[in-house]
Design a protein around this motif. Structure first.
Motif, PDB file in Angstrom:
ATOM      1  N   UNK A   2       0.762  -1.145  -0.019  1.00  0.00           N
ATOM      2  CA  UNK A   2      -0.203   0.267  -0.210  1.00  0.00           C
ATOM      3  C   UNK A   2       1.195   1.498  -0.072  1.00  0.00           C
ATOM      4  N   UNK A   3       1.598   1.285   0.663  1.00  0.00           N
ATOM      5  CA  UNK A   3       2.593   2.345   0.479  1.00  0.00           C
ATOM      6  C   UNK A   3       3.962   2.762   1.107  1.00  0.00           C
ATOM      7  N   UNK A   4       4.530   0.886   1.200  1.00  0.00           N
ATOM      8  CA  UNK A   4       5.768   0.939   0.963  1.00  0.00           C
ATOM      9  C   UNK A   4       6.534  -0.506   1.316  1.00  0.00           C
ATOM     10  N   UNK A   5       7.624  -1.108   1.947  1.00  0.00           N
ATOM     11  CA  UNK A   5       7.710  -2.277   1.478  1.00  0.00           C
ATOM     12  C   UNK A   5       7.604  -3.284   2.767  1.00  0.00           C
ATOM     13  N   UNK A   6       7.385  -2.433   3.600  1.00  0.00           N
ATOM     14  CA  UNK A   6       7.083  -2.900   5.174  1.00  0.00           C
ATOM     15  C   UNK A   6       5.364  -3.140   5.290  1.00  0.00           C
ATOM     16  N   UNK A   7       4.872  -2.479   4.824  1.00  0.00           N
ATOM     17  CA  UNK A   7       3.472  -3.365   4.885  1.00  0.00           C
ATOM     18  C   UNK A   7       2.741  -4.468   3.751  1.00  0.00           C
ATOM     19  N   UNK A   8       2.749  -4.900   3.015  1.00  0.00           N
ATOM     20  CA  UNK A   8       3.014  -5.976   1.733  1.00  0.00           C
ATOM     21  C   UNK A   8       1.716  -6.187   2.462  1.00  0.00           C
ATOM     22  N   UNK A   9       0.718  -7.081   1.762  1.00  0.00           N
ATOM     23  CA  UNK A   9      -0.463  -7.885   1.843  1.00  0.00           C
ATOM     24  C   UNK A   9      -0.622  -8.512   1.014  1.00  0.00           C
ATOM     25  N   UNK A  10      -1.974  -9.120   0.733  1.00  0.00           N
ATOM     26  CA  UNK A  10      -2.757 -10.185  -0.200  1.00  0.00           C
ATOM     27  C   UNK A  10      -3.756 -10.336  -0.140  1.00  0.00           C
ATOM     28  N   UNK A  11      -3.943  -9.956  -1.577  1.00  0.00           N
ATOM     29  CA  UNK A  11      -5.621 -10.102  -1.737  1.00  0.00           C
ATOM     30  C   UNK A  11      -6.151 -11.082  -2.464  1.00  0.00           C
ATOM     31  N   UNK A  12      -7.414 -11.744  -2.326  1.00  0.00           N
ATOM     32  CA  UNK A  12      -7.599 -13.055  -3.340  1.00  0.00           C
ATOM     33  C   UNK A  12      -8.184 -12.142  -3.914  1.00  0.00           C
ATOM     34  N   UNK A  13      -8.278 -12.854  -5.620  1.00  0.00           N
ATOM     35  CA  UNK A  13      -9.348 -12.276  -6.679  1.00  0.00           C
ATOM     36  C   UNK A  13     -10.303 -13.275  -6.089  1.00  0.00           C
ATOM     37  N   UNK A  14     -11.411 -12.406  -6.714  1.00  0.00           N
ATOM     38  CA  UNK A  14     -12.589 -12.991  -7.297  1.00  0.00           C
ATOM     39  C   UNK A  14     -12.811 -13.953  -8.483  1.00  0.00           C
ATOM     40  N   UNK A  15     -13.837 -14.790  -8.261  1.00  0.00           N
ATOM     41  CA  UNK A  15     -14.060 -15.387  -9.809  1.00  0.00           C
ATOM     42  C   UNK A  15     -14.001 -14.634 -10.628  1.00  0.00           C
ATOM     43  N   UNK A  16     -14.275 -13.805 -10.900  1.00  0.00           N
ATOM     44  CA  UNK A  16     -14.583 -13.179 -12.336  1.00  0.00           C
ATOM     45  C   UNK A  16     -12.908 -12.664 -13.276  1.00  0.00           C
ATOM     46  N   UNK A  17     -12.371 -11.909 -11.954  1.00  0.00           N
ATOM     47  CA  UNK A  17     -11.949 -11.512 -11.974  1.00  0.00           C
ATOM     48  C   UNK A  17     -10.326 -12.130 -12.245  1.00  0.00           C
ATOM     49  N   UNK A  18     -10.508 -13.392 -11.236  1.00  0.00           N
ATOM     50  CA  UNK A  18      -9.690 -14.219 -11.951  1.00  0.00           C
ATOM     51  C   UNK A  18      -9.813 -15.124 -13.141  1.00  0.00           C
ATOM     52  N   UNK A  19     -10.670 -15.345 -13.371  1.00  0.00           N
ATOM     53  CA  UNK A  19     -11.215 -16.050 -15.242  1.00  0.00           C
ATOM     54  C   UNK A  19     -10.846 -14.744 -15.887  1.00  0.00           C
ATOM     55  N   UNK A  20     -10.698 -13.785 -16.258  1.00  0.00           N
ATOM     56  CA  UNK A  20     -10.651 -12.432 -16.722  1.00  0.00           C
ATOM     57  C   UNK A  20      -8.958 -12.908 -17.418  1.00  0.00           C
ATOM     58  N   UNK A  21      -8.430 -12.165 -15.799  1.00  0.00           N
ATOM     59  CA  UNK A  21      -6.999 -12.374 -16.108  1.00  0.00           C
ATOM     60  C   UNK A  21      -6.104 -13.510 -16.230  1.00  0.00           C
ATOM     61  N   UNK A  22      -6.289 -14.720 -16.060  1.00  0.00           N
ATOM     62  CA  UNK A  22      -5.864 -16.671 -16.389  1.00  0.00           C
ATOM     63  C   UNK A  22      -6.479 -16.577 -17.976  1.00  0.00           C
ATOM     64  N   UNK A  23      -7.575 -15.746 -18.627  1.00  0.00           N
ATOM     65  CA  UNK A  23      -7.858 -15.695 -19.808  1.00  0.00           C
ATOM     66  C   UNK A  23      -6.627 -14.883 -20.945  1.00  0.00           C
TER      67      UNK A  23
END
Length: 165
Positions: free
Chosen positions: A110-131
């Motif tokens: 979000x703002x620097x190397x010290x505050x990394x986050x992990x987001x799980x993609x929704x099904x439709x975004x995952x499908x579009x990205x994989x295509x």
């Protein structure tokens, strides 16, 4: 292309789809996504351009101690090594993007190397990205792999010729 903040908390420039679009627009990576004929023409044009710049450098380095044949040979060898490095860089850039597109999770900061986050993609975004990853980027990666393989084989042939000469 930009997913709303309530759907995707990842910053705009760290979203895999937006990274792909930025990479596709960049000067260095744009020529690798051209049609096959334009790609081949661009590769040969860049090869000739590099060769024009390398020939005087090689001739200055050896300063008339070798014949024109050897100057051309060492110039082609040098340009081939440069091309191998270019294709490795192209491969690494595209494979990073396809890995982020095919993955079900996205690591972001979000703002620097010290505050990394992990987001799980929704099904439709995952499908579009994989295509996009499978049907748009994988052919580019295969093309770059074949180009890299050809350059490595040419380098091997050049080294064998250098040994024999």
């Amino acid at each position: 292309m930009f997913a709303p903040k309530n759907v995707c908390p990842v910053p705009f420039d760290q979203q895999p789809l937006n990274e792909y679009l930025e990479l596709k627009k960049s000067c260095f990576f744009a020529w690798s996504v051209l049609s096959f004929n334009k790609y081949i023409n661009t590769v040969f044009s860049i090869f000739i351009l590099f060769l024009i710049f390398v020939i005087p450098i090689i001739s200055i380095i050896f300063s008339n101690k070798i014949s024109l044949f050897y100057v051309l040979f060492y110039s082609v060898l040098s340009v081939n090594v440069i091309f191998i490095l270019l294709f490795i860089r192209l491969y690494l850039g595209w494979s990073y993007i396809v890995k982020r597109l095919l993955s079900a999770t996205v690591f972001y900061e979000e703002s620097g190397w010290y505050d990394g986050q992990i987001w799980i993609k929704t099904a439709d975004i995952l499908t579009k990205d994989r295509l996009i990853g499978l049907y748009e980027i994988n052919p580019y990666i295969k093309r770059i792999k074949y180009s890299l393989l050809i350059c490595i084989l040419l380098l091997g042939l050049e080294l064998i010729l250098l040994y024999l000469i």
